[in-house]
Motif scaffolding. Structure first.
Motif, PDB file in Angstrom:
ATOM      1  N   TYR A  43      -5.495  11.756  43.654  1.00 36.77           N
ATOM      2  CA  TYR A  43      -6.563  11.780  42.658  1.00 36.77           C
ATOM      3  C   TYR A  43      -7.756  10.997  43.187  1.00 36.77           C
ATOM      4  CZ  TYR A  43      -2.802  13.007  39.364  1.00 36.77           C
ATOM      5  OH  TYR A  43      -1.733  13.603  38.728  1.00 36.77           O
ATOM      6  N   SER A  44      -8.947  11.479  42.905  1.00 37.00           N
ATOM      7  CA  SER A  44     -10.128  10.710  43.270  1.00 37.00           C
ATOM      8  C   SER A  44     -10.216   9.448  42.412  1.00 37.00           C
ATOM      9  CB  SER A  44     -11.389  11.552  43.102  1.00 37.00           C
ATOM     10  OG  SER A  44     -12.531  10.797  43.442  1.00 37.00           O
ATOM     11  N   LYS A  45     -10.065   9.614  41.075  1.00 32.46           N
ATOM     12  CA  LYS A  45     -10.116   8.476  40.152  1.00 32.46           C
ATOM     13  C   LYS A  45      -9.130   8.708  39.009  1.00 32.46           C
ATOM     14  CE  LYS A  45     -15.079   7.618  40.828  1.00 32.46           C
ATOM     15  NZ  LYS A  45     -16.404   7.564  40.159  1.00 32.46           N
ATOM     16  N   GLU A  46      -8.761   7.652  38.339  1.00 37.16           N
ATOM     17  CA  GLU A  46      -7.919   7.790  37.150  1.00 37.16           C
ATOM     18  C   GLU A  46      -8.646   8.627  36.107  1.00 37.16           C
ATOM     19  OE1 GLU A  46      -5.741   4.530  35.467  1.00 37.16           O
ATOM     20  OE2 GLU A  46      -6.090   3.300  37.250  1.00 37.16           O
ATOM     21  N   PRO A  81       1.074   8.718  41.399  1.00 34.81           N
ATOM     22  CA  PRO A  81      -0.261   9.160  41.821  1.00 34.81           C
ATOM     23  C   PRO A  81      -0.891   8.208  42.831  1.00 34.81           C
ATOM     24  CG  PRO A  81      -0.049   9.237  39.425  1.00 34.81           C
ATOM     25  CD  PRO A  81       1.165   8.528  39.930  1.00 34.81           C
ATOM     26  N   PHE A  82      -1.622   8.790  43.755  1.00 34.83           N
ATOM     27  CA  PHE A  82      -2.403   8.007  44.712  1.00 34.83           C
ATOM     28  C   PHE A  82      -3.877   8.173  44.342  1.00 34.83           C
ATOM     29  CE2 PHE A  82      -4.166   8.046  49.308  1.00 34.83           C
ATOM     30  CZ  PHE A  82      -4.601   6.740  49.180  1.00 34.83           C
ATOM     31  N   TYR A  83      -4.500   7.087  43.899  1.00 36.75           N
ATOM     32  CA  TYR A  83      -5.913   7.096  43.534  1.00 36.75           C
ATOM     33  C   TYR A  83      -6.722   6.595  44.723  1.00 36.75           C
ATOM     34  CZ  TYR A  83      -4.035   7.545  38.824  1.00 36.75           C
ATOM     35  OH  TYR A  83      -3.347   7.970  37.715  1.00 36.75           O
ATOM     36  N   THR A  84      -7.699   7.375  45.158  1.00 33.06           N
ATOM     37  CA  THR A  84      -8.487   6.990  46.331  1.00 33.06           C
ATOM     38  C   THR A  84      -9.683   6.113  45.975  1.00 33.06           C
ATOM     39  OG1 THR A  84      -9.833   9.005  46.230  1.00 33.06           O
ATOM     40  CG2 THR A  84      -7.806   9.085  47.543  1.00 33.06           C
ATOM     41  N   TYR A 115     -13.510   2.347  47.243  1.00 30.32           N
ATOM     42  CA  TYR A 115     -12.148   2.724  47.577  1.00 30.32           C
ATOM     43  C   TYR A 115     -11.148   1.761  46.940  1.00 30.32           C
ATOM     44  CZ  TYR A 115     -13.585   6.118  51.135  1.00 30.32           C
ATOM     45  OH  TYR A 115     -14.110   7.215  51.782  1.00 30.32           O
ATOM     46  N   THR A 116     -10.000   2.303  46.535  1.00 24.70           N
ATOM     47  CA  THR A 116      -8.923   1.452  46.050  1.00 24.70           C
ATOM     48  C   THR A 116      -8.367   0.640  47.218  1.00 24.70           C
ATOM     49  OG1 THR A 116      -7.255   3.163  46.443  1.00 24.70           O
ATOM     50  CG2 THR A 116      -8.290   3.105  44.246  1.00 24.70           C
ATOM     51  N   LEU A 117      -7.611  -0.406  46.901  1.00 28.11           N
ATOM     52  CA  LEU A 117      -7.063  -1.264  47.943  1.00 28.11           C
ATOM     53  C   LEU A 117      -6.170  -0.470  48.893  1.00 28.11           C
ATOM     54  CD1 LEU A 117      -6.700  -4.066  49.159  1.00 28.11           C
ATOM     55  CD2 LEU A 117      -4.844  -4.469  47.518  1.00 28.11           C
ATOM     56  N   LYS A 118      -5.340   0.416  48.345  1.00 28.07           N
ATOM     57  CA  LYS A 118      -4.442   1.203  49.190  1.00 28.07           C
ATOM     58  C   LYS A 118      -5.229   2.145  50.095  1.00 28.07           C
ATOM     59  CE  LYS A 118       0.151   3.090  49.040  1.00 28.07           C
ATOM     60  NZ  LYS A 118       1.375   3.102  48.232  1.00 28.07           N
ATOM     61  N   ALA A 119      -6.259   2.782  49.551  1.00 31.26           N
ATOM     62  CA  ALA A 119      -7.089   3.677  50.361  1.00 31.26           C
ATOM     63  C   ALA A 119      -7.808   2.896  51.455  1.00 31.26           C
ATOM     64  CB  ALA A 119      -8.095   4.403  49.480  1.00 31.26           C
ATOM     65  N   GLU A 120      -8.280   1.701  51.136  1.00 33.88           N
ATOM     66  CA  GLU A 120      -8.942   0.851  52.127  1.00 33.88           C
ATOM     67  C   GLU A 120      -8.015   0.522  53.286  1.00 33.88           C
ATOM     68  OE1 GLU A 120     -11.783  -0.715  52.800  1.00 33.88           O
ATOM     69  OE2 GLU A 120     -13.058  -0.223  51.103  1.00 33.88           O
ATOM     70  N   LYS A 121      -6.782   0.180  52.969  1.00 33.63           N
ATOM     71  CA  LYS A 121      -5.831  -0.197  54.014  1.00 33.63           C
ATOM     72  C   LYS A 121      -5.521   0.977  54.939  1.00 33.63           C
ATOM     73  CE  LYS A 121      -3.556  -4.135  51.813  1.00 33.63           C
ATOM     74  NZ  LYS A 121      -3.887  -5.068  52.915  1.00 33.63           N
TER      75      LYS A 121
END
Length: 261
Positions: free
Chosen positions: A207-210, A234-237, A244-250
């Motif tokens: 997902y781009s956003k919640e 869900p993976f939110y980018t 970017y979310t923290l996970k997407a940043e990493k």
């Protein structure tokens, strides 16, 4: 995500290319200035190979490798595993650039690219790879781009998604893993293509956003396995402020594997 500079690479004619970066400048990648260019989808997909499942000297195939973003990111993260990575693509000019990128990053002893049309029979020996990663063309019905390179990359060329995935499965060893990213609307065709051929299916909705619908999915499956299907959280980018979310940043900046975060 990319820092732009201009590179001139001579193939048949002198054509302009950009000198870009992935993973916060850890990886250099050469791409056509006017043509197919890598997206964040490639980096996200590269993160989905679980390094704990990668044996020493594992063989990885990147089908439809484009400018090489997926396999370049994998090479960076898995180089200590002594992996062998092969990228194949129908566009000769992209293969040339990808090999140049591999050399520039010091990966060329274990990362190679070849100009291959997977519609042709027996172009590459099957049953030889532990992992196949692929970011297939997304559609056979969207309006094609007027740019030839983008048209080939984004739209199926006399070859549908089912045929593409059949080739990928043929390349795998028994119990090998296929990983792909595609539109969420393609899930029915993906499941149909994997039926009775692969199991232990894992689906990651992106997902781009919640509050929005999932536009992309990553699907992981294991050849000749009979395991059940699982859907990951869900993976939110992006956050609501579009950062970017923290996970997407990493993943995008640090090159981390999805399952190690």
């Amino acid at each position: 995500m990319f820092l732009l500079g201009l590179l001139f690479f001579e193939s048949r004619n002198m054509v302009s290319y950009t000198n870009d970066y992935l993973l916060n400048k850890k990886i250099k990648i050469f791409q056509p200035e006017d043509g197919y260019r890598a997206s964040t989808d490639a980096v996200f997909l590269s993160s989905m190979i679980d390094e704990n499942k990668v044996a020493n000297k594992a063989k990885i195939l990147d089908v439809g490798s484009g400018t090489g973003a997926i396999s370049l990111c994998l090479a960076s993260r898995l180089k200590d595993k002594n992996v062998e990575i092969l990228g194949i693509d129908i566009q000769k000019e992209l293969v040339e650039l990808s090999n140049l990128s591999a050399k520039e990053n010091g990966f060329d002893d274990f990362l190679k690219y070849q100009n291959i049309d997977i519609r042709e029979k027996n172009v590459i020996r099957g049953g030889n790879f532990d992992f196949v990663v692929t970011n297939p063309p997304y559609s056979d019905h969207d309006m094609p781009s007027p740019n030839k390179s983008k048209k080939i990359a984004h739209n199926h060329q006399d070859f549908d998604l089912s045929g593409w995935l059949a080739f990928c499965l043929k390349m795998l060893k028994p119990k090998g893993y296929i990983l792909l990213i595609n539109r969420a609307e393609a899930l029915n065709e993906i499941f149909s293509s994997l039926e009775n051929k692969a199991g232990d299916i894992v689906v990651l909705p992106i997902y781009s956003k919640e509050g929005q619908e999932a536009k992309r999915v990553v699907v992981i499956a294991r050849k000749t396995s009979k395991g059940i299907t699982k859907i990951l959280p869900p993976f939110y980018t992006h956050n609501q402020d579009s950062s970017y979310t923290l996970k997407a940043e990493k993943i995008l900046r640090e090159g981390k594997g999805y399952f190690s975060i």
